[in-house]
Design an enzyme around this catalytic site. Structure first.
Site, mmCIF file in Angstrom:
data_model
loop_
_atom_site.group_PDB
_atom_site.id
_atom_site.type_symbol
_atom_site.label_atom_id
_atom_site.label_comp_id
_atom_site.label_asym_id
_atom_site.label_seq_id
_atom_site.Cartn_x
_atom_site.Cartn_y
_atom_site.Cartn_z
ATOM 1 N N CYS A 390 0.887 -1.183 0.026
ATOM 2 C CA CYS A 390 0.054 -0.044 -0.088
ATOM 3 C C CYS A 390 0.957 1.266 0.079
ATOM 4 C CB CYS A 390 -0.887 -0.024 1.029
ATOM 5 S SG CYS A 390 -2.083 1.335 1.202
ATOM 6 N N ASP A 391 1.517 1.528 0.978
ATOM 7 C CA ASP A 391 2.311 2.571 1.330
ATOM 8 C C ASP A 391 3.241 2.776 0.204
ATOM 9 O OD1 ASP A 391 0.830 3.679 3.468
ATOM 10 O OD2 ASP A 391 2.181 2.849 5.005
ATOM 11 N N VAL A 392 4.150 1.904 -0.377
ATOM 12 C CA VAL A 392 5.034 2.003 -1.358
ATOM 13 C C VAL A 392 4.763 2.267 -2.504
ATOM 14 C CG1 VAL A 392 6.682 0.595 0.238
ATOM 15 C CG2 VAL A 392 5.300 -0.691 -1.466
#
Length: 651
Positions: A390-392
């Site tokens: 998600c964040d990456v």
């Protein structure tokens, strides 16, 4: 002195080998050998008052370490690494405490200062590592815990530590041991308060930093006991950990100070609308209509793509989906597609986490491409497939200001022509920032356990490939080796039910069947045995045969309990059985087996039959299951067939 330099040189060679993935295993063994040599040198050069205690301690510690290491899975490695850093901190502050509390005149002023610093750094490393371990093991919440006046608490704690440390360094000060214990307590409190407000997204930085502090504590400890090897090894670890910490911060475009002393600010209103990176509009043909099944759209997207970049994340690790992902990558390459893995430096919970997981699944190192090299390729890629990340891949990091990930470099998955997301849910990652990629035109969301989802895609692609090659869903010998097709079915299935019959007993195949089942379980698959009460020539015949092959009793499921599971099963594998799986018993009247309860193997998504031939069983009733399109029949001796499957899967 020369021997010390040789040991240090061997250690440096081992660390240098970590630079390339192919040399990491040998580097690990080389560094371990150097440390073992250092251990024996220390024991040789110092008089041991009670060798029995030392030997017992070494034996117990080695045994515990071995047991823990053998039981820890890859998903638990980050937590174990954090725990090991804490153990290093404990060892350092205990040695420093013992040396300082002796009140000997042999300790120089430099040694005293180094001992007090080693005690502080070691104790803080221990408590901080335990907090990191708890977060990584999901025993503590991943989000930062910010206490009231958090910065003031840290500053006050530091002032107390400095004051107590100065008092403890004065030789004439009475009650030094009490001061040292008090110093340990405040240092541990510092480690807790320092680490507790670092969130899951910044765990790679914290892990690297704790690696450095553990090495520093060991080096300081080496000064007080005047051991050159400990000083050199500790300093080497401290230096490498510091470099790795800076590399992690650079990869995240973070300021190290801001990671450890975060500034919490509200996102700029409307900033999510700012476009700071070009996006490609998905081709209309690939945009799933609102009424279309997302799974069908996903299979079509994977099937039609000529180039695929797979982006693994921590969700893949949690689901243990790396084996299915690796199998999918191999299948796509066999279909003539270009496949690569995009590795973000902070994907996972420690540096190199994704590399290790994919190496465990036997993904070639040259397929693992780092962020800087892979990012320019996304705009020319047909499909970016995100597995548990998600964040990456969150465009908010480069489009929205004021978030915990603002400014962090990401994998530019949103630039690919099409995006397929295989995540557990649509919730934000550890940063808490929603991902606009999920709402991008053409993005296909397949929510649920990544291992199961990838397994379903594998099965669908296998069906599609088999149908293309043979004109039906059953591979023919002229076009494809049936055993190879059977091996692909087994490798692509997550839930497997094995149905043993009298033919297995005649062939003496139960040992091969048990070995195949264990092999599949080691690959992360769920395997059960379905036992029909009249399979065989006496009640309990199959149970006895499989017990002889050391199949656990809890794997043997009776008919009434197993039958409801077939409809959710990827593969039913029949070994030497016919009448007990014959749908004619419930579909055709007037036969010798009409009305007889059967194992509902025909309800599984795929059926693999390993029988001697296609002839009817003892009832004389032909089995229509053999002609169903989801069935793959492998005629011949079941023992030889299962042995061939074991060899194919092993290869």
């Amino acid at each position: 002195m020369i021997i010390d330099l040789i040991v240090i040189f061997i250690l440096i060679i081992g660390i240098r080998m970590f630079r390339a993935p192919k040399g990491a295993r040998a580097g690990n063994l080389t560094a371990a050998f150097a440390l073992l040599c250092a251990l024996f040198l220390v024991l040789y050069r110092n008089d041991i008052l009670d060798p029995g205690i030392v030997i017992a301690a070494l034996a117990i510690g080695s045994a515990l370490g071995w047991i823990v290491a053998m039981r820890v899975s890859m998903i638990q490695i980050p937590a174990m690494v954090a725990f090991q850093h804490g153990a290093g901190g404990v060892a350092a502050f205990l040695v420093s405490f013992l040396e300082l509390s002796r009140h000997t005149a042999e300790i120089s002023e430099v040694g005293t200062v180094a001992g007090i610093m080693g005690l502080v750094v070691g104790a803080a490393t221990f408590s901080g590592s335990m907090i990191a371990c708890g977060k990584l093991a999901n025993k503590l919440k991943q989000t930062p815990t910010v206490l009231p006046k958090h910065d003031r608490l840290i500053q006050g704690n530091l002032l107390l530590i400095v004051a107590i440390g100065i008092m403890a360094a004065i030789p004439s000060f009475s009650g030094t041991s009490s001061l040292l214990i008090l110093l340990i307590c405040f240092s541990m409190l510092l480690g807790i308060v320092f680490s507790i407000r670092i969130g899951g997204a910044d765990m790679p930085v914290l892990i690297s930093f704790l690696n450095a502090t553990a090495g520093l504590a060991a080096a300081l400890c080496g000064i007080i006991i005047q051991n050159r090897l400990l000083i050199a090894c500790g300093a080497t670890v401290a230096a490498s950990g510091s470099i790795l910490t800076l590399v992690m911060c650079r990869a995240m475009n973070r300021n190290l100070i801001r990671v450890f002393i975060p500034v919490h600010s509200k996102p700029v209103e409307g900033a999510e609308k700012q476009e700071k990176a070009p996006r490609h509009t998905a081709q209309p043909a690939m945009i799933p209509p609102a009424e279309e099944d997302p799974f069908a759209a996903a299979v079509r997207a994977v099937s039609q793509a000529r180039s695929v970049i797979i982006i693994p994340g921590y969700g893949m690790a949690l689901a243990r989906a790396q084996f299915n992902v690796a199998q999918l990558a191999r299948m796509l390459e066999q279909m003539g597609k270009e496949v690569a893995f995009a590795i973000h430096p902070v994907a996972g919970r420690m540096p190199g986490h994704m590399n290790v997981l994919l190496a465990e699944a036997e993904v070639s190192y040259d397929k693992l491409i780092e962020m800087d090299e892979i990012n320019p390729r996304f705009k020319d890629t047909d499909l970016a497939m995100i597995v548990g990340a998600c964040d990456v891949v969150n465009p908010a990091a480069i489009e929205t200001e004021g978030t915990p990930i603002s400014g962090m470099p990401i994998l530019m998955a949103h630039q690919a022509r099409h995006v397929l997301v295989l995540n557990l849910d649509e919730n934000p990652g550890y940063s808490g920032v929603e991902n606009p990629l999920y709402r991008q035109a053409g993005a296909i969301m397949l929510l649920g356990n990544a291992k199961d989802t990838v397994g379903r895609i594998l099965s669908a692609l296998f069906d599609e490939t088999a149908a293309t090659e043979s004109g039906s869903q059953v591979p023919e010998e002229d076009n494809k080796d049936p055993l190879a097709g059977a091996a692909e079915l087994l490798k692509s299935s997550n839930r497997i039910i094995i149905i043993p019959g009298y033919g297995m007993a005649l062939a003496g195949a139960q040992f091969n069947v048990a070995q195949l089942a264990r092999m599949l379980e080691q690959m992360g698959k769920e395997v059960r045995f379905a036992i029909h009460p009249v399979a065989g020539r006496m009640p309990g015949h199959m149970n006895v045969l499989l017990a002889e092959a050391e199949v656990s009793y809890d794997k043997l499921i009776e008919m009434d309990e197993i039958n409801p599971r077939f409809k959710d099963t990827d593969l039913a594998m029949i070994v030497g059985a016919c009448d007990v799986v014959n749908p004619a018993a419930i579909e055709t009247e007037g036969t010798p087996i009409s009305g007889m309860p059967i194992l509902m193997a025909h309800q599984a998504r795929h059926v693999l039959v390993l029988n001697l031939d296609e002839n009817p069983g003892y009832s004389g009733v032909e089995n229509p299951l053999y002609r169903e399109k989801q069935t793959l029949l492998i005629p011949g001796d079941a023992k030889k067939s299962t042995k061939a499957l074991i060899e194919l899967i092993s290869a």
